[in-house]
Design a protein around this motif. Sequence first.
Motif, PDB file in Angstrom:
ATOM      1  N   ARG A  38       0.707  -1.299   0.014  1.00 27.30           N
ATOM      2  CA  ARG A  38      -0.106   0.029   0.100  1.00 27.30           C
ATOM      3  C   ARG A  38       0.890   1.207   0.033  1.00 27.30           C
ATOM      4  O   ARG A  38       0.597   2.035  -0.814  1.00 27.30           O
ATOM      5  CB  ARG A  38      -1.122   0.201   1.244  1.00 27.30           C
ATOM      6  CG  ARG A  38      -2.107   1.008   1.113  1.00 27.30           C
ATOM      7  CD  ARG A  38      -3.079   0.758   2.262  1.00 27.30           C
ATOM      8  NE  ARG A  38      -2.331  -0.003   3.525  1.00 27.30           N
ATOM      9  CZ  ARG A  38      -2.845  -0.940   4.135  1.00 27.30           C
ATOM     10  NH1 ARG A  38      -3.409  -1.785   3.485  1.00 27.30           N
ATOM     11  NH2 ARG A  38      -2.376  -1.279   5.222  1.00 27.30           N
ATOM     12  N   ASP A  39       1.674   1.244   0.846  1.00 29.30           N
ATOM     13  CA  ASP A  39       2.829   2.437   1.037  1.00 29.30           C
ATOM     14  C   ASP A  39       3.553   2.653  -0.027  1.00 29.30           C
ATOM     15  O   ASP A  39       3.603   3.854  -0.854  1.00 29.30           O
ATOM     16  CB  ASP A  39       3.898   2.192   2.035  1.00 29.30           C
ATOM     17  CG  ASP A  39       3.112   2.248   3.258  1.00 29.30           C
ATOM     18  OD1 ASP A  39       1.811   2.885   3.387  1.00 29.30           O
ATOM     19  OD2 ASP A  39       3.854   2.129   4.375  1.00 29.30           O
ATOM     20  N   CYS A  40       4.170   1.585  -0.994  1.00 26.94           N
ATOM     21  CA  CYS A  40       4.631   1.555  -2.322  1.00 26.94           C
ATOM     22  C   CYS A  40       3.566   2.180  -3.292  1.00 26.94           C
ATOM     23  O   CYS A  40       4.016   3.240  -4.062  1.00 26.94           O
ATOM     24  CB  CYS A  40       5.090   0.184  -2.542  1.00 26.94           C
ATOM     25  SG  CYS A  40       6.484  -0.455  -1.934  1.00 26.94           S
ATOM     26  N   ALA A  41       2.813   1.679  -3.477  1.00 24.71           N
ATOM     27  CA  ALA A  41       1.459   1.850  -4.515  1.00 24.71           C
ATOM     28  C   ALA A  41       1.125   3.505  -4.212  1.00 24.71           C
ATOM     29  O   ALA A  41       0.865   4.459  -5.298  1.00 24.71           O
ATOM     30  CB  ALA A  41       0.583   1.267  -4.481  1.00 24.71           C
ATOM     31  N   LEU A  42       1.208   3.957  -2.990  1.00 21.77           N
ATOM     32  CA  LEU A  42       0.640   5.415  -2.745  1.00 21.77           C
ATOM     33  C   LEU A  42       1.745   6.320  -2.603  1.00 21.77           C
ATOM     34  O   LEU A  42       1.731   7.541  -2.275  1.00 21.77           O
ATOM     35  CB  LEU A  42      -0.079   5.495  -1.502  1.00 21.77           C
ATOM     36  CG  LEU A  42      -1.363   4.637  -1.401  1.00 21.77           C
ATOM     37  CD1 LEU A  42      -2.053   4.577  -0.244  1.00 21.77           C
ATOM     38  CD2 LEU A  42      -2.492   5.040  -2.582  1.00 21.77           C
ATOM     39  N   ASP A  43       3.004   5.870  -3.218  1.00 21.95           N
ATOM     40  CA  ASP A  43       4.190   6.718  -3.238  1.00 21.95           C
ATOM     41  C   ASP A  43       4.621   7.140  -1.953  1.00 21.95           C
ATOM     42  O   ASP A  43       5.173   8.495  -1.826  1.00 21.95           O
ATOM     43  CB  ASP A  43       4.111   8.017  -4.001  1.00 21.95           C
ATOM     44  CG  ASP A  43       4.014   7.283  -5.670  1.00 21.95           C
ATOM     45  OD1 ASP A  43       4.750   6.525  -6.029  1.00 21.95           O
ATOM     46  OD2 ASP A  43       3.160   7.992  -6.342  1.00 21.95           O
ATOM     47  N   LYS A  44       4.313   6.609  -0.695  1.00 22.40           N
ATOM     48  CA  LYS A  44       4.860   6.764   0.504  1.00 22.40           C
ATOM     49  C   LYS A  44       6.299   6.645   0.689  1.00 22.40           C
ATOM     50  O   LYS A  44       6.875   5.789   0.075  1.00 22.40           O
ATOM     51  CB  LYS A  44       4.111   6.573   1.547  1.00 22.40           C
ATOM     52  CG  LYS A  44       2.531   6.708   1.576  1.00 22.40           C
ATOM     53  CD  LYS A  44       2.036   6.193   2.986  1.00 22.40           C
ATOM     54  CE  LYS A  44       0.587   6.803   2.774  1.00 22.40           C
ATOM     55  NZ  LYS A  44      -0.323   6.394   4.145  1.00 22.40           N
ATOM     56  N   LYS A  45       6.933   7.426   1.454  1.00 20.13           N
ATOM     57  CA  LYS A  45       8.540   7.399   1.377  1.00 20.13           C
ATOM     58  C   LYS A  45       8.755   6.303   2.612  1.00 20.13           C
ATOM     59  O   LYS A  45       8.189   6.242   3.740  1.00 20.13           O
ATOM     60  CB  LYS A  45       9.154   8.687   2.013  1.00 20.13           C
ATOM     61  CG  LYS A  45      10.656   8.490   2.119  1.00 20.13           C
ATOM     62  CD  LYS A  45      11.427   9.836   2.363  1.00 20.13           C
ATOM     63  CE  LYS A  45      12.781   9.753   2.413  1.00 20.13           C
ATOM     64  NZ  LYS A  45      13.251  11.006   2.736  1.00 20.13           N
TER      65      LYS A  45
END
Length: 105
Positions: A38-45
Amino acid sequence: MKKQPKTEIISTRVTPEQREIIEEKAYSSYRTPSMYLRDCALDKKIVVVKGVDEVANELRKIGNNLNQLTRAVNSGYCYEVDLLETREEVARLWQSLNSLTQEVR
Protein backbone atom coordinates in the motif's frame (compact mmCIF):
# COMPACT_ATOMS: atom_id res chain seq x y z
CA MET A 1 -6.69 13.59 9.05
CA LYS A 2 -9.18 10.98 10.21
CA LYS A 3 -8.08 7.38 9.75
CA GLN A 4 -10.52 5.61 7.46
CA PRO A 5 -11.34 1.92 7.82
CA LYS A 6 -9.91 -0.29 5.11
CA THR A 7 -12.88 -2.08 3.60
CA GLU A 8 -11.78 -2.76 0.02
CA ILE A 9 -9.75 -5.79 -1.04
CA ILE A 10 -7.39 -5.95 -4.00
CA SER A 11 -5.92 -9.35 -4.77
CA THR A 12 -3.10 -10.18 -7.12
CA ARG A 13 -1.03 -13.20 -8.01
CA VAL A 14 2.73 -13.39 -7.69
CA THR A 15 5.33 -16.12 -8.06
CA PRO A 16 6.72 -17.74 -4.91
CA GLU A 17 9.97 -15.83 -5.51
CA GLN A 18 8.13 -12.51 -5.83
CA ARG A 19 6.20 -13.22 -2.66
CA GLU A 20 9.43 -13.96 -0.82
CA ILE A 21 10.98 -10.69 -2.04
CA ILE A 22 7.91 -8.65 -1.10
CA GLU A 23 7.73 -10.21 2.37
CA GLU A 24 11.45 -9.70 2.96
CA LYS A 25 11.25 -6.04 1.97
CA ALA A 26 8.12 -5.54 4.05
CA TYR A 27 9.45 -7.11 7.23
CA SER A 28 12.82 -5.40 6.88
CA SER A 29 10.97 -2.08 6.89
CA TYR A 30 8.86 -3.11 9.93
CA ARG A 31 5.68 -3.46 7.91
CA THR A 32 3.30 -6.21 6.95
CA PRO A 33 3.24 -7.08 3.25
CA SER A 34 -0.13 -5.30 2.94
CA MET A 35 1.21 -2.13 4.54
CA TYR A 36 4.35 -2.29 2.39
CA LEU A 37 2.50 -2.72 -0.91
CA ARG A 38 0.00 0.00 0.00
CA ASP A 39 2.79 2.42 0.92
CA CYS A 40 4.67 1.64 -2.32
CA ALA A 41 1.57 2.08 -4.46
CA LEU A 42 0.68 5.38 -2.77
CA ASP A 43 4.23 6.74 -3.19
CA LYS A 44 4.86 6.97 0.55
CA LYS A 45 8.48 7.27 1.55
CA ILE A 46 9.83 4.09 3.14
CA VAL A 47 12.95 4.61 5.20
CA VAL A 48 14.89 1.75 6.76
CA VAL A 49 17.51 2.76 9.30
CA LYS A 50 20.25 0.21 9.82
CA GLY A 51 21.22 -0.22 13.47
CA VAL A 52 17.86 0.70 14.97
CA ASP A 53 17.26 -2.87 16.17
CA GLU A 54 20.27 -2.72 18.50
CA VAL A 55 19.20 0.64 19.94
CA ALA A 56 15.63 -0.61 20.41
CA ASN A 57 16.90 -3.68 22.29
CA GLU A 58 18.98 -1.50 24.60
CA LEU A 59 15.98 0.76 25.27
CA ARG A 60 13.84 -2.29 26.10
CA LYS A 61 16.46 -3.45 28.60
CA ILE A 62 16.58 -0.03 30.24
CA GLY A 63 12.78 0.08 30.36
CA ASN A 64 12.72 -3.34 32.00
CA ASN A 65 15.30 -2.26 34.59
CA LEU A 66 13.36 0.93 35.36
CA ASN A 67 10.20 -1.12 35.77
CA GLN A 68 11.96 -3.45 38.23
CA LEU A 69 13.32 -0.48 40.18
CA THR A 70 9.88 1.12 40.31
CA ARG A 71 8.37 -2.10 41.65
CA ALA A 72 11.08 -2.37 44.29
CA VAL A 73 10.50 1.20 45.46
CA ASN A 74 6.70 0.85 45.41
CA SER A 75 6.80 -2.38 47.38
CA GLY A 76 9.12 -0.89 50.01
CA TYR A 77 12.22 -3.01 49.26
CA CYS A 78 14.26 0.12 48.75
CA TYR A 79 13.76 3.83 49.29
CA GLU A 80 16.45 5.41 47.17
CA VAL A 81 17.77 4.52 43.74
CA ASP A 82 20.86 5.89 42.03
CA LEU A 83 20.01 6.34 38.37
CA LEU A 84 23.25 8.01 37.28
CA GLU A 85 24.40 4.95 35.31
CA THR A 86 20.97 4.64 33.68
CA ARG A 87 21.00 8.31 32.77
CA GLU A 88 24.41 7.94 31.14
CA GLU A 89 23.23 4.89 29.17
CA VAL A 90 20.13 6.74 27.95
CA ALA A 91 22.34 9.65 26.86
CA ARG A 92 24.58 7.23 24.94
CA LEU A 93 21.54 5.69 23.22
CA TRP A 94 20.20 9.16 22.42
CA GLN A 95 23.49 9.95 20.69
CA SER A 96 23.26 6.68 18.75
CA LEU A 97 19.74 7.50 17.59
CA ASN A 98 20.80 10.99 16.56
CA SER A 99 23.68 9.65 14.49
CA LEU A 100 21.43 7.04 12.84
CA THR A 101 18.86 9.66 11.88
CA GLN A 102 21.58 11.96 10.53
CA GLU A 103 22.69 9.17 8.19
CA VAL A 104 19.15 8.90 6.82
CA ARG A 105 18.86 12.62 6.09
